[in-house]
Design a protein around this motif. Structure first.
Motif, PDB file in Angstrom:
ATOM      1  N   VAL A  98     104.854  30.038  66.526  1.00  0.00           N
ATOM      2  CA  VAL A  98     105.638  30.335  67.727  1.00  0.00           C
ATOM      3  C   VAL A  98     106.670  29.227  67.961  1.00  0.00           C
ATOM      4  O   VAL A  98     107.840  29.508  68.253  1.00  0.00           O
ATOM      5  CB  VAL A  98     104.722  30.516  68.956  1.00  0.00           C
ATOM      6  CG1 VAL A  98     105.517  30.562  70.248  1.00  0.00           C
ATOM      7  CG2 VAL A  98     103.871  31.762  68.791  1.00  0.00           C
ATOM      8  N   ARG A  99     106.254  27.988  67.842  1.00  0.00           N
ATOM      9  CA  ARG A  99     107.180  26.872  68.034  1.00  0.00           C
ATOM     10  C   ARG A  99     108.277  26.881  66.966  1.00  0.00           C
ATOM     11  O   ARG A  99     109.444  26.638  67.262  1.00  0.00           O
ATOM     12  CB  ARG A  99     106.424  25.548  67.990  1.00  0.00           C
ATOM     13  CG  ARG A  99     105.527  25.340  69.189  1.00  0.00           C
ATOM     14  CD  ARG A  99     104.694  24.115  69.009  1.00  0.00           C
ATOM     15  NE  ARG A  99     103.840  23.891  70.158  1.00  0.00           N
ATOM     16  CZ  ARG A  99     102.920  22.958  70.220  1.00  0.00           C
ATOM     17  NH1 ARG A  99     102.733  22.139  69.199  1.00  0.00           N
ATOM     18  NH2 ARG A  99     102.182  22.816  71.293  1.00  0.00           N
TER      19      ARG A  99
ATOM     20  N   LYS B 108      99.125  19.843  66.829  1.00  0.00           N
ATOM     21  CA  LYS B 108      98.064  20.707  67.352  1.00  0.00           C
ATOM     22  C   LYS B 108      98.263  20.898  68.843  1.00  0.00           C
ATOM     23  O   LYS B 108      98.620  19.966  69.551  1.00  0.00           O
ATOM     24  CB  LYS B 108      96.676  20.092  67.098  1.00  0.00           C
ATOM     25  CG  LYS B 108      96.211  20.229  65.685  1.00  0.00           C
ATOM     26  CD  LYS B 108      94.787  19.730  65.543  1.00  0.00           C
ATOM     27  CE  LYS B 108      94.337  19.875  64.107  1.00  0.00           C
ATOM     28  NZ  LYS B 108      93.009  19.304  63.888  1.00  0.00           N
ATOM     29  N   ALA B 109      98.043  22.130  69.303  1.00  0.00           N
ATOM     30  CA  ALA B 109      98.136  22.418  70.726  1.00  0.00           C
ATOM     31  C   ALA B 109      96.995  21.715  71.452  1.00  0.00           C
ATOM     32  O   ALA B 109      95.866  21.673  70.976  1.00  0.00           O
ATOM     33  CB  ALA B 109      98.075  23.911  70.965  1.00  0.00           C
TER      34      ALA B 109
ATOM     35  N   ARG C  85      98.994  29.730  64.704  1.00  0.00           N
ATOM     36  CA  ARG C  85      99.759  30.539  65.643  1.00  0.00           C
ATOM     37  C   ARG C  85     100.705  29.708  66.506  1.00  0.00           C
ATOM     38  O   ARG C  85     101.875  30.067  66.683  1.00  0.00           O
ATOM     39  CB  ARG C  85      98.800  31.327  66.541  1.00  0.00           C
ATOM     40  CG  ARG C  85      99.485  32.295  67.477  1.00  0.00           C
ATOM     41  CD  ARG C  85      98.498  33.186  68.211  1.00  0.00           C
ATOM     42  NE  ARG C  85      97.470  32.438  68.900  1.00  0.00           N
ATOM     43  CZ  ARG C  85      97.550  32.044  70.174  1.00  0.00           C
ATOM     44  NH1 ARG C  85      98.620  32.317  70.873  1.00  0.00           N
ATOM     45  NH2 ARG C  85      96.564  31.375  70.734  1.00  0.00           N
ATOM     46  N   HIS C  86     100.228  28.600  67.027  1.00  0.00           N
ATOM     47  CA  HIS C  86     101.083  27.757  67.878  1.00  0.00           C
ATOM     48  C   HIS C  86     102.272  27.209  67.086  1.00  0.00           C
ATOM     49  O   HIS C  86     103.404  27.171  67.580  1.00  0.00           O
ATOM     50  CB  HIS C  86     100.293  26.614  68.510  1.00  0.00           C
ATOM     51  CG  HIS C  86      99.295  27.068  69.521  1.00  0.00           C
ATOM     52  ND1 HIS C  86      99.660  27.610  70.729  1.00  0.00           N
ATOM     53  CD2 HIS C  86      97.943  27.074  69.494  1.00  0.00           C
ATOM     54  CE1 HIS C  86      98.577  27.935  71.413  1.00  0.00           C
ATOM     55  NE2 HIS C  86      97.518  27.626  70.679  1.00  0.00           N
TER      56      HIS C  86
END
Length: 129
Positions: free
Chosen positions: A72-73, A127-128, A68-69
């Motif tokens: 979005v990025r 990775k977030a 997901r991150h």
């Protein structure tokens, strides 16, 4: 992962993406629609292919993730680079005509592709925290 491995893999996938993107833009702008929407549609088709391939192959590693991150990025990066790329192509079309815009689009693609590589390597697939 080394910069050389990342750059080589990104370039191979980028060529495939570009062939999809450029081919679609040429066909659509020649027979169906103005160059601006044709460029965006071509870039969208190439982006869908490239996001997954680059996430799973080019930038795959312990410190990366295709989730997901990253999505979005990637969308944020894609929108910004598509605006820039389409502005360049539209400006070329306005100044020199459709044929020149079609012929010079690869230069805009190289510029935005280079920016996309740096953003993907250092931001999109990380990775977030």
């Amino acid at each position: 992962m080394t910069l050389r491995r990342h750059a080589t893999s990104y370039a191979v996938i980028g060529i495939v993406q570009w062939l999809v993107e450029y081919g679609l833009m040429l066909v659509l702008s020649q027979w169906v629609m103005p160059v601006e929407p044709a460029n965006v549609i071509g870039r969208l088709a190439g982006a869908c292919l490239g996001f997954w391939l680059n996430g799973k192959w080019t930038f795959a590693g312990d410190d990366t993730h295709v989730g997901r991150h990253a999505v979005v990025r990637f969308i944020a990066m894609w929108i910004a680079l598509t605006v820039l790329n389409t502005w360049i192509v539209a400006h070329l079309d306005d100044m020199f005509g459709l044929r020149a815009a079609q012929l010079l689009k690869p230069g805009a693609d190289l510029l935005t592709g280079g920016i996309g590589f740096l953003l993907s390597r250092h931001w999109v697939y990380k990775k977030a925290a």
